[in-house]
Design a protein around this motif. Sequence first.
Motif, PDB file in Angstrom:
ATOM      1  N   GLU A 254       0.842  -1.210   0.000  1.00 26.26           N
ATOM      2  CA  GLU A 254       0.000   0.000   0.000  1.00 26.26           C
ATOM      3  C   GLU A 254       0.874   1.256   0.000  1.00 26.26           C
TER       4      GLU A 254
ATOM      5  N   ARG B 222       1.166   4.268  -2.816  1.00 23.44           N
ATOM      6  CA  ARG B 222       1.011   5.701  -2.494  1.00 23.44           C
ATOM      7  C   ARG B 222       2.178   6.510  -3.062  1.00 23.44           C
TER       8      ARG B 222
ATOM      9  N   LEU C 267      -7.455  -4.259  -1.046  1.00 25.15           N
ATOM     10  CA  LEU C 267      -6.560  -3.131  -1.340  1.00 25.15           C
ATOM     11  C   LEU C 267      -6.898  -2.534  -2.709  1.00 25.15           C
TER      12      LEU C 267
ATOM     13  N   THR D 201      -7.801   1.353  -3.168  1.00 24.88           N
ATOM     14  CA  THR D 201      -6.974   2.256  -3.976  1.00 24.88           C
ATOM     15  C   THR D 201      -7.596   2.577  -5.336  1.00 24.88           C
TER      16      THR D 201
END
Length: 329
Positions: free
Chosen positions: A252, A256, A282, A286
């Motif tokens: 993650e 980012r 996830l 996202t």
Amino acid sequence: MIVLGVESSCDETAAAICSDNKILSTIVCSQIIHSNFGGVVPELASREHELLLNTIVNQALTEASIQKQDLDGIAVTKGPGLAGTLLAGVCFAKGLAQGLEKPIIGINHLEAHIFANFIANPELKFPFVCLLVSGGHTQLWLVKDMGNYTMMGTSRDDAAGEAFDKGARILGLGYPGGPEIEKLGENANPKAVDFPRAFLKDDKLEFSFSGLKTSLRYHLENHPDHLSQGGLPDLAASYQEAVIDALVMQLERALRQHEVRAFACVGGVARNQRLRQRLDALSVKTGLPLMLTRLPYCTDNAAMIAAIAGARPNQPAGMDLDVKPSWSL
Ligand code: KG4
Ligand code: ZN
């Protein structure tokens, strides 16, 4: 282009036939001889490859209805891996290539794992982040294009698969440990034991699993009752959750830090259903598509070796090919 792939970097003896990005056959023999030892014994693995390769290759050819003479080339894993087992595959492939007068191509095993994404998802778009989790590696790759890879982070100590294998040994389970822990913990409580998560600071995309393994050992020493009272499934589920938390958390972070069009996960640990669930979550969080390859292409296989060679037909090919046990991408 019809390619025979040969894989022998560790304890899977594998052969596959790929024709124009289509896998016609894929045969994998997981050497069971190592299960008695709690890990791979390199000398035994090399000997098994030597015994099995001819049969496995013939099986792959028969299943694909391909004659040896129809092959346009032979692709073989050159590294990274165990020196002796790589040598068994490369010597076999060289002999075959020489006898048939066909080109031989050396393939990087890690690159082939990343490429396994394209076997199941030919539409996968660059750039993407790939989490490679196997018995020997835990790596986060930024894949900008074919052949253009930047490693964003790796493990400081054990690989994720190794953490599963060592944890399973401590729990008295068999090898390979990942599937054993997953099966045992399937319906158990992943929150039963709060194992430490090594979320390394400073936004570094590194992993560390050796402390987790030690804390499992201490937990068992301090709570021997846990086993006698049937707590083994909860321990397995909690240990698995700690490994997966660390993987997902760093993935993650990577997503980012970089603008990408998708993310993927490959290698033996990517077979884990709990990890696959967490990656799905996830993806929702996202908004990025998740690319997972089919289960047989997660663990070591020769389809990924043949497929990457077929996709890059102009690679250097020749009899001077040698093994590279520590080859990085
Ligand atoms: O990619 P791979 O077949 O070989 C290497 O290149 O290392 O990965 C083998 C690793 C082993 O450590 C095994 O325990 C792990 O993948 N593994 C799993 C699962 N299936 C295999 N780990 C967690 N859950 C699984 N279901
Ligand atoms: Zn592998």
